[in-house]
Design a protein around this motif. Structure first.
Motif, mmCIF file in Angstrom:
data_model
loop_
_atom_site.group_PDB
_atom_site.id
_atom_site.type_symbol
_atom_site.label_atom_id
_atom_site.label_comp_id
_atom_site.label_asym_id
_atom_site.label_seq_id
_atom_site.Cartn_x
_atom_site.Cartn_y
_atom_site.Cartn_z
ATOM 1 N N GLU A 16 0.758 -1.310 0.128
ATOM 2 C CA GLU A 16 0.004 -0.114 -0.013
ATOM 3 C C GLU A 16 0.925 1.405 0.043
ATOM 4 O O GLU A 16 0.455 2.290 -0.692
ATOM 5 C CB GLU A 16 -0.811 -0.080 1.238
ATOM 6 N N THR A 17 2.053 1.155 0.727
ATOM 7 C CA THR A 17 2.810 2.532 0.952
ATOM 8 C C THR A 17 4.088 2.489 -0.071
ATOM 9 O O THR A 17 4.788 3.286 0.131
ATOM 10 C CB THR A 17 3.184 2.730 2.224
ATOM 11 N N LYS A 19 6.773 3.034 -2.579
ATOM 12 C CA LYS A 19 7.001 4.264 -3.482
ATOM 13 C C LYS A 19 7.156 3.651 -4.994
ATOM 14 O O LYS A 19 7.561 4.505 -6.009
ATOM 15 C CB LYS A 19 8.161 5.072 -3.112
#
Length: 463
Positions: A298-299, A301
């Motif tokens: 989800e996070t 980069k």
């Protein structure tokens, strides 16, 4: 055209039908994906009332629903009654005694809420006071995804918590294409899937199978054809600013996959994109990919966006840039461009998706060396990309790398396995002690060298 797939969805609807208690199902999904066909198939042999809502006023819809109910009940009194409201119509429907469960379908339900914002509250009252204690299965169906979510599924909706089930109907997987095109070779079927992408309406248009290029010319590359302006029709009712959404999709189709690259190509700030990208993902037009080796998906980069829908990817790559030629009567120029790049610039990527889907099937069947819980494309650095990487996030001892080639007339060679192994060295996940496996997919098969190696080495798998 045969009714294909939808076993899971049909099973859910049938289970609700056989349940003695009332059920309220929400069925939604993009246009042309086959929702109405699914419901028509489900209703066969059942006591069912089907009503298709329109974009007319709520009063006009109520009158039309009353007429439909009167026909269904053969009730002339109801037919002649003036100013009868929704509650009374449903009360009349339930008043007729029957041991057989009644199925009530309201298709394009979102138009009722659009015509009257209070209608979801009206229907909530009807469900709470009349329907939920009766022998009924109510199905609310709609093709405008955001409206359906807002009116039936969101926390702010009066119907929130009332539904007993929901189905977001998606496109039919490639695994079922042999049922649509049984006489075709697998190579030909993949070409058709690369354009129609599992949307039943598109498959129906291409169903004659006159040859992929002739069918594309007839159904897409002609300004008067059904699919020529299809992306605009799909987006028009879902988003307010169709131009900005078109620009985002076009940018992704041109190869701008990272958030920063999309923003730069459109000369807009990065902060203005997330909401629009989420909307396009909700509509199953785009999807966000993350390498399966990332710790937090989800996070991460490393997320990249790609067009999820085969037809839209095809349209933005080959139709949108060539519209001037097509509309000026020179479709042959667009067709020549298509013939030269259709396989490498479109079909090859679709084939990779097919192979990744097949990985899940092989995984479920226990035909791979270990069970994995993530599979996907991997990328790192400037030029290193691997078609398939599969890992078990709970056990870093095994990793599987894969290569997919849509060579129409050429078998996969040993050199391509060596290239895959070289790229695998760039993946750091579990590198200290992992066991590496390699799987190869090629539509035209494999060289004798690869067959011999796969027979002798359990770490090499031919898909």
């Amino acid at each position: 055209m045969p009714f294909v797939d939808r076993e899971i969805e049909m099973s859910a609807l049938e289970a609700a039908y056989k349940n003695p208690v009332a059920s309220l199902f929400v069925v939604y999904g993009r246009r042309r994906v086959g929702k109405t066909t699914l419901l028509a198939e489900f209703c066969k042999g059942k006591r069912a009332l089907y009503y298709l809502a329109t974009e007319e006023s709520i009063q006009a819809n109520c009158a039309a629903f009353r007429e439909m109910a009167a026909d269904f009940l053969q009730d002339e009194l109801l037919r002649s009654a003036a100013n009868v409201g929704w509650e009374m119509i449903f009360k009349t429907l339930l008043a007729q005694p029957s041991e057989e469960k009644l199925v009530i379908i309201i298709d394009e339900f979102q138009y009722l809420g659009k015509a009257d914002k209070a209608f979801p509250s009206v229907f909530q009252k009807i469900w709470d006071t009349q329907l939920k204690n009766e022998n009924v299965e109510v199905i609310l169906c709609g093709s405008l995804v955001h409206m359906m979510m807002e009116q039936t599924l969101s926390y702010s909706s009066p119907l929130y918590g009332r539904r007993t089930g929901q189905i977001k109907l998606k496109q039919i997987p490639y695994a079922y294409y042999n049922q649509f095109f049984p006489a075709m070779s697998e190579q030909e079927r993949i070409l058709y899937y690369a354009v129609t992408g599992g949307v039943p309406k598109y498959i129906e248009l291409f169903h004659q199978g006159n040859g992929i290029y002739d069918d594309i010319l007839q159904n897409v590359f002609t300004p008067q054809s059904f699919l020529y302006e299809e992306p605009e029709f799909l987006l028009r009712h879902e988003v307010s600013d169709i131009g900005s959404y078109f620009s985002i999709i076009r940018s992704v189709a041109a190869g701008n996959c990272r958030l920063s690259d999309i923003a730069a190509s459109l000369s807009i700030p990065v902060t203005s994109l997330p909401k629009s990208l989420k909307t396009l993902c909700d509509l199953d037009i785009l999807e966000r990919e993350v390498p399966p080796t990332e710790k937090n998906v989800e996070t991460s980069k490393k997320g990249q966006y790609r067009i999820r829908d085969n037809f839209l990817a095809f349209w933005f790559r080959f139709v949108y840039p060539m519209r001037s030629f097509i509309e000026s009567g020179h479709a042959e120029i667009a067709m020549n461009k298509l013939r030269s790049s259709f396989i490498p610039n479109h079909v090859g990527y679709v084939y990779e998706d097919i192979c990744r889907s097949k990985m899940w099937e092989l995984n479920a069947q226990g035909k791979l060396p270990f069970l994995f819980d993530r599979v996907g494309r991997w990328w790192g650095g400037k030029d290193t990309e691997i078609d398939i990487v599969a890992v078990d996030t709970n056990d870093r001892s095994n990793i599987l790398f894969g290569e997919c080639k849509f060579h129409q007339n050429t078998q996969m060679q040993l050199s391509e396995l060596r290239q895959l192994k070289a790229k695998a060295a760039a993946v750091q996940w579990g590198k200290e002690s992992r066991t590496e496996y390699f799987i190869l997919f090629c539509i035209s098969g494999y060289s004798e060298e690869l067959h011999r190696l796969a027979e002798s080495d359990p770490h090499i798998i031919l898909g």
